[in-house]
Scaffold this motif. Structure first.
Motif, PDB file in Angstrom:
ATOM      1  N   LEU A 291       3.340  12.455   7.628  1.00 36.91           N
ATOM      2  CA  LEU A 291       3.799  10.918   7.830  1.00 36.91           C
ATOM      3  C   LEU A 291       4.412  10.639   9.235  1.00 36.91           C
ATOM      4  O   LEU A 291       5.148  11.451   9.526  1.00 36.91           O
ATOM      5  CB  LEU A 291       4.410  10.518   6.802  1.00 36.91           C
ATOM      6  CG  LEU A 291       3.837  10.719   5.248  1.00 36.91           C
ATOM      7  CD1 LEU A 291       4.570  10.194   3.947  1.00 36.91           C
ATOM      8  CD2 LEU A 291       2.303   9.937   5.207  1.00 36.91           C
TER       9      LEU A 291
ATOM     10  N   GLN B  18      -0.476  12.999  -2.808  1.00 36.83           N
ATOM     11  CA  GLN B  18      -1.570  13.117  -1.751  1.00 36.83           C
ATOM     12  C   GLN B  18      -1.241  13.324  -0.440  1.00 36.83           C
ATOM     13  O   GLN B  18      -1.994  14.132   0.207  1.00 36.83           O
ATOM     14  CB  GLN B  18      -2.410  12.007  -1.944  1.00 36.83           C
ATOM     15  CG  GLN B  18      -3.649  11.860  -1.110  1.00 36.83           C
ATOM     16  CD  GLN B  18      -4.455  10.599  -1.550  1.00 36.83           C
ATOM     17  OE1 GLN B  18      -4.250   9.629  -2.045  1.00 36.83           O
ATOM     18  NE2 GLN B  18      -5.793  10.565  -0.787  1.00 36.83           N
ATOM     19  N   TYR B  19      -0.101  12.944  -0.077  1.00 38.42           N
ATOM     20  CA  TYR B  19       0.242  13.164   1.633  1.00 38.42           C
ATOM     21  C   TYR B  19       1.598  13.914   1.353  1.00 38.42           C
ATOM     22  O   TYR B  19       2.684  13.474   1.021  1.00 38.42           O
ATOM     23  CB  TYR B  19       0.516  11.961   2.065  1.00 38.42           C
ATOM     24  CG  TYR B  19      -0.641  10.735   2.159  1.00 38.42           C
ATOM     25  CD1 TYR B  19      -1.745  11.163   3.354  1.00 38.42           C
ATOM     26  CD2 TYR B  19      -1.068   9.964   1.125  1.00 38.42           C
ATOM     27  CE1 TYR B  19      -2.902  10.196   3.344  1.00 38.42           C
ATOM     28  CE2 TYR B  19      -2.215   9.377   1.227  1.00 38.42           C
ATOM     29  CZ  TYR B  19      -3.189   9.453   2.028  1.00 38.42           C
ATOM     30  OH  TYR B  19      -4.359   8.586   2.365  1.00 38.42           O
TER      31      TYR B  19
ATOM     32  N   LYS C 236      10.757   4.244  -1.826  1.00 34.35           N
ATOM     33  CA  LYS C 236       9.220   4.127  -1.633  1.00 34.35           C
ATOM     34  C   LYS C 236       8.912   4.183  -0.170  1.00 34.35           C
ATOM     35  O   LYS C 236       9.640   3.740   0.786  1.00 34.35           O
ATOM     36  CB  LYS C 236       8.852   2.887  -2.282  1.00 34.35           C
ATOM     37  CG  LYS C 236       8.917   2.919  -3.764  1.00 34.35           C
ATOM     38  CD  LYS C 236       8.475   1.644  -4.484  1.00 34.35           C
ATOM     39  CE  LYS C 236       8.856   1.847  -6.001  1.00 34.35           C
ATOM     40  NZ  LYS C 236       8.281   0.595  -6.687  1.00 34.35           N
ATOM     41  N   LEU C 237       7.633   4.576   0.099  1.00 32.57           N
ATOM     42  CA  LEU C 237       7.016   4.449   1.473  1.00 32.57           C
ATOM     43  C   LEU C 237       5.773   3.686   1.413  1.00 32.57           C
ATOM     44  O   LEU C 237       5.021   4.044   0.347  1.00 32.57           O
ATOM     45  CB  LEU C 237       6.867   5.887   1.960  1.00 32.57           C
ATOM     46  CG  LEU C 237       8.103   7.011   2.375  1.00 32.57           C
ATOM     47  CD1 LEU C 237       7.618   8.271   2.855  1.00 32.57           C
ATOM     48  CD2 LEU C 237       8.888   6.272   3.257  1.00 32.57           C
ATOM     49  N   PHE C 238       5.563   2.990   2.423  1.00 31.05           N
ATOM     50  CA  PHE C 238       4.336   2.317   2.443  1.00 31.05           C
ATOM     51  C   PHE C 238       3.641   2.223   4.004  1.00 31.05           C
ATOM     52  O   PHE C 238       4.140   2.498   4.827  1.00 31.05           O
ATOM     53  CB  PHE C 238       4.678   0.682   2.329  1.00 31.05           C
ATOM     54  CG  PHE C 238       5.500   0.271   1.064  1.00 31.05           C
ATOM     55  CD1 PHE C 238       4.650   0.193  -0.242  1.00 31.05           C
ATOM     56  CD2 PHE C 238       6.759   0.458   1.088  1.00 31.05           C
ATOM     57  CE1 PHE C 238       5.230  -0.175  -1.311  1.00 31.05           C
ATOM     58  CE2 PHE C 238       7.374  -0.073  -0.146  1.00 31.05           C
ATOM     59  CZ  PHE C 238       6.679  -0.121  -1.444  1.00 31.05           C
ATOM     60  N   PHE C 239       2.351   2.271   3.632  1.00 29.31           N
ATOM     61  CA  PHE C 239       1.409   2.423   4.907  1.00 29.31           C
ATOM     62  C   PHE C 239       1.425   1.168   5.712  1.00 29.31           C
ATOM     63  O   PHE C 239       1.615   0.114   4.992  1.00 29.31           O
ATOM     64  CB  PHE C 239      -0.008   2.683   4.410  1.00 29.31           C
ATOM     65  CG  PHE C 239      -0.341   4.202   4.088  1.00 29.31           C
ATOM     66  CD1 PHE C 239      -0.193   5.202   4.885  1.00 29.31           C
ATOM     67  CD2 PHE C 239      -0.404   4.431   2.475  1.00 29.31           C
ATOM     68  CE1 PHE C 239      -0.443   6.497   4.563  1.00 29.31           C
ATOM     69  CE2 PHE C 239      -0.687   5.712   2.063  1.00 29.31           C
ATOM     70  CZ  PHE C 239      -0.749   6.712   3.097  1.00 29.31           C
TER      71      PHE C 239
ATOM     72  N   ASP D 227       0.845  -1.285  -0.299  1.00 28.67           N
ATOM     73  CA  ASP D 227      -0.092  -0.050  -0.117  1.00 28.67           C
ATOM     74  C   ASP D 227       0.832   1.248   0.142  1.00 28.67           C
ATOM     75  O   ASP D 227       1.133   1.686   1.127  1.00 28.67           O
ATOM     76  CB  ASP D 227      -0.908  -0.245   1.293  1.00 28.67           C
ATOM     77  CG  ASP D 227      -1.885   0.900   1.260  1.00 28.67           C
ATOM     78  OD1 ASP D 227      -2.066   1.899   0.465  1.00 28.67           O
ATOM     79  OD2 ASP D 227      -2.832   0.908   2.212  1.00 28.67           O
ATOM     80  N   GLU D 228       1.351   1.752  -1.107  1.00 26.77           N
ATOM     81  CA  GLU D 228       2.511   2.677  -1.398  1.00 26.77           C
ATOM     82  C   GLU D 228       1.878   4.018  -1.162  1.00 26.77           C
ATOM     83  O   GLU D 228       0.705   4.146  -1.451  1.00 26.77           O
ATOM     84  CB  GLU D 228       2.759   2.733  -2.770  1.00 26.77           C
ATOM     85  CG  GLU D 228       4.329   3.541  -2.975  1.00 26.77           C
ATOM     86  CD  GLU D 228       5.001   3.380  -4.306  1.00 26.77           C
ATOM     87  OE1 GLU D 228       5.612   4.344  -4.344  1.00 26.77           O
ATOM     88  OE2 GLU D 228       4.557   2.322  -4.863  1.00 26.77           O
ATOM     89  N   VAL D 229       2.577   4.830  -0.441  1.00 24.25           N
ATOM     90  CA  VAL D 229       2.201   6.285  -0.027  1.00 24.25           C
ATOM     91  C   VAL D 229       2.188   7.070  -1.345  1.00 24.25           C
ATOM     92  O   VAL D 229       3.332   7.226  -2.094  1.00 24.25           O
ATOM     93  CB  VAL D 229       2.947   6.968   0.839  1.00 24.25           C
ATOM     94  CG1 VAL D 229       2.807   8.313   1.298  1.00 24.25           C
ATOM     95  CG2 VAL D 229       2.922   6.135   2.319  1.00 24.25           C
ATOM     96  N   ASP D 230       1.120   7.754  -1.799  1.00 22.29           N
ATOM     97  CA  ASP D 230       1.089   8.572  -2.867  1.00 22.29           C
ATOM     98  C   ASP D 230       1.889   9.999  -2.481  1.00 22.29           C
ATOM     99  O   ASP D 230       1.079  10.732  -1.518  1.00 22.29           O
ATOM    100  CB  ASP D 230      -0.154   8.565  -3.317  1.00 22.29           C
ATOM    101  CG  ASP D 230      -0.403   9.843  -4.506  1.00 22.29           C
ATOM    102  OD1 ASP D 230       0.709  10.363  -4.959  1.00 22.29           O
ATOM    103  OD2 ASP D 230      -1.692   9.590  -5.193  1.00 22.29           O
ATOM    104  N   ARG D 231       3.018  10.398  -2.972  1.00 25.20           N
ATOM    105  CA  ARG D 231       3.352  11.539  -2.337  1.00 25.20           C
ATOM    106  C   ARG D 231       2.623  12.802  -2.763  1.00 25.20           C
ATOM    107  O   ARG D 231       3.092  13.939  -2.422  1.00 25.20           O
ATOM    108  CB  ARG D 231       4.944  11.454  -2.748  1.00 25.20           C
ATOM    109  CG  ARG D 231       5.638  10.349  -1.970  1.00 25.20           C
ATOM    110  CD  ARG D 231       6.762  10.695  -1.706  1.00 25.20           C
ATOM    111  NE  ARG D 231       7.547   9.349  -1.127  1.00 25.20           N
ATOM    112  CZ  ARG D 231       8.938   9.347  -0.727  1.00 25.20           C
ATOM    113  NH1 ARG D 231       9.645  10.433  -0.798  1.00 25.20           N
ATOM    114  NH2 ARG D 231       9.445   8.258  -0.240  1.00 25.20           N
TER     115      ARG D 231
END
Length: 109
Positions: free
Chosen positions: A62, A56-57, A87-90, A50-54
């Motif tokens: 974060l 959108q956030y 990449k960042l993930f939730f 569940d990748e963080v949409d940069r």
């Protein structure tokens, strides 16, 4: 001249005997997770990305975490860092998370 074989440090490990992919871990790292806990997890968990949409956030909204080799997790202190490469993930309550780089060292929470 014949060398003294007892001073050699090489050894062999069969793949079927490996618990982790790094042969070096046999003599440098103490594994803190008993097989009886890890093995059942490997059969029941399903991987989620569940990748963080940069777009959108905002980065400062974060909460990043740090995983330690003993399996503990704590909020990461960013000390004014405004960007993070990669990449960042939730992660959600109840998730099992791990460090791709340090999973062999026990960085699983």
């Amino acid at each position: 001249m014949i060398e003294n074989i007892s001073k050699k440090k090489a050894f062999a490990v069969l793949f079927k005997d490996l618990k982790r992919w790094s042969v070096a871990s046999f003599y440098t790292i103490g594994w803190n997770w008993p097989v009886e806990y890890i093995k059942p997890l490997s059969y029941t968990l399903r991987r989620r990305h569940d990748e963080v949409d940069r777009m959108q956030y905002k980065f400062d909204s974060l909460q990043l975490v740090t995983l330690h080799f003993d399996g503990s997790m704590e909020p990461r202190d960013l000390n004014g860092v405004k960007e993070f490469k990669g990449k960042l993930f939730f992660a959600y309550a109840g998730d099992v998370i791990y460090s791709k780089i340090d999973v062999r060292n026990g960085a699983i929470a």
